[in-house]
Scaffold this active site. Structure first.
Site, PDB file in Angstrom:
ATOM      1  N   ALA A 315     132.391  87.476 -24.515  1.00 26.88           N
ATOM      2  CA  ALA A 315     131.350  87.166 -25.054  1.00 26.88           C
ATOM      3  C   ALA A 315     130.195  86.448 -24.061  1.00 26.88           C
ATOM      4  O   ALA A 315     129.047  86.670 -24.165  1.00 26.88           O
ATOM      5  CB  ALA A 315     131.537  86.321 -26.373  1.00 26.88           C
ATOM      6  N   TYR A 316     131.146  85.726 -23.512  1.00 27.85           N
ATOM      7  CA  TYR A 316     130.244  84.703 -22.434  1.00 27.85           C
ATOM      8  C   TYR A 316     129.389  85.534 -21.537  1.00 27.85           C
ATOM      9  O   TYR A 316     128.283  85.405 -20.994  1.00 27.85           O
ATOM     10  CB  TYR A 316     131.191  83.841 -21.846  1.00 27.85           C
ATOM     11  CG  TYR A 316     130.054  82.751 -20.764  1.00 27.85           C
ATOM     12  CD1 TYR A 316     129.648  81.657 -21.208  1.00 27.85           C
ATOM     13  CD2 TYR A 316     130.230  83.127 -19.227  1.00 27.85           C
ATOM     14  CE1 TYR A 316     128.880  80.945 -20.157  1.00 27.85           C
ATOM     15  CE2 TYR A 316     129.683  82.418 -18.576  1.00 27.85           C
ATOM     16  CZ  TYR A 316     128.997  81.209 -18.884  1.00 27.85           C
ATOM     17  OH  TYR A 316     128.189  80.518 -18.007  1.00 27.85           O
TER      18      TYR A 316
END
Length: 412
Positions: A315-316
């Protein structure tokens, strides 16, 4: 003064005829939280040994005056050691039963300066022929480099713990050495493999969870209780594995130094990873799924590894994933100088959360952290050690976990 001056100071005062006491200053020691305790706390068992004249209850608050020099800050004055004994002298239910050093002249002394909160400080009491203290020299570490020099000699000194040494002792001994909790392992209780090869930090933490499950206890208290338990497990294993060799003696000074360095390095390694490993266990117990809801020790950018990313490394790195849904958490037992190390650990996350066990910061340092967009996360029982004006802006661990749950709900 140059850093080498502290090295010279240690060489001079870590010597025969000197009683040493090493601690980190809390918000209750300095004037940081307005508690007005008037001076640093030192356990009465230690002070009674070197100031035997104050060990009495037939007189209310017996005291003794002596010369004390804070060599790190070129300050010398006559101070007072006092035994506040109202609880024992008058039988008051809420009375005091503690010793303190007082008469430092307020915030003008480095020992009471709010900016010294969290600093490592070394007290060196010079003893006379009868074993009583005559004077004291003090060094308040001014930056991380000096603290590293001290911990190379004494081992890690964590908030709320002490290192004490008296000439009649065989060497440095841990705080609360006379008190053993339910987590202390006797020789027959230590896993046999640990006696052959010292356990890793992760193995000791797993044993801690087994011995101190704390089911139903709030995360903040669970974290602190387990840290105490883990420390007892570590020290019991250390004593079982190292004490026989120490008692047997060494063939050469080099052998002794090598053994001492091994013990100190192991203590530093344990201290550096302990909070991080306990935090991971609590995340899992609080039903955060590793690899889905959080990741431990990921790489955010090349060469940058925050302790925890939420919800995931994927996600990052996904630029389409809203930065508002990302969080990072750093863990540092003390944060007085080290908080700046986390500022560049995750470029996409503007607010950095920092979990610490430090017992207070000054209002000025807290403003500096806030301006740098660092948000402190502190176990709830420790928040009273911080200035009242900033307590509402500090998150507890439970509050931080609650925010993570809200973010997760919004994203799904």
């Amino acid at each position: 003064m140059a850093v080498s001056d502290f090295s010279d100071w240690l060489a001079e005062f870590c010597a025969p005829g000197i009683a040493l006491f090493v601690k980190r200053l809390s918000g209750n020691d300095t004037l940081a939280n307005g508690a007005h305790q008037a001076g640093p706390y030192i356990p009465k068992d230690f002070l009674f040994r070197i100031f035997p004249s104050i060990n009495r209850v037939d007189e209310k608050n017996p005291d003794h005056r002596f010369e004390l020099a804070v060599d790190s800050h070129m300050d010398a004055r006559e101070v007072r050691v006092v035994y506040y004994n109202s609880k024992r002298h008058e039988g008051k239910q809420n009375g005091r039963d503690e010793t303190r050093l007082t008469n430092f002249g307020g915030g003008a002394s480095a020992l009471l300066d709010p900016e010294s909160t969290g600093a490592l400080v070394v007290f060196a009491f010079a003893l006379g022929d009868n074993g009583s203290a005559m004077s004291c020299h003090v060094w308040v570490c001014r930056h991380e480099t000096e603290e590293d020099l001290a911990e190379e000699r004494f081992g890690p000194v964590e908030p709320g713990r002490f290192v004490m040494w008296l000439p009649e002792q065989p060497g440095l001994f841990p705080p609360y050495a006379a008190r053993r909790t339910s987590c202390w392992l006797e020789l027959g209780e230590i896993p046999p493999g640990w006696l052959a090869q010292f356990p890793t930090g992760a193995e000791i933490v797993r044993k801690t969870v087994e011995m101190c499950p704390e089911n139903g206890t709030a995360p903040d208290k669970r974290l602190l209780r387990r840290r105490e338990c883990e420390y007892e497990i570590f020290r019991s294993v250390e004593e079982a594995t190292e004490l026989p060799a120490l008692r047997a003696g060494f063939a050469s000074l080099g052998d002794f130094v090598a053994k001492a360095q091994t013990i100190l390095q192991r203590r530093k390694a344990r201290s550096g990873r302990s909070l991080e490993l306990h935090t991971r266990e609590i995340l899992i117990e609080e039903r955060f799924r590793e690899g889905v809801d959080f990741v431990h020790g990921p790489q955010s950018e090349p060469g940058k590894r925050p302790d925890f990313l939420f919800p995931s490394q994927a996600a990052y790195r996904d630029q389409s994933f809203a930065a508002s849904g990302l969080r990072m958490l750093a863990t540092k037992t003390t944060c007085r100088d080290r908080w700046r190390q986390i500022l560049n650990e995750a470029d996409r996350i503007p607010v950095k959360h920092l979990l610490t066990l430090q017992e207070g910061v000054s209002e000025a340092q807290f403003r500096e952290m806030t301006q740098a967009r660092v948000r402190l996360v502190v176990p709830e029982p420790l928040i009273d050690k911080f200035p009242a004006s900033i307590r509402a802006d500090i998150q507890t661990l439970e509050s931080f976990l609650g925010d993570l749950r809200v973010i997760s709900t919004v994203l799904t």
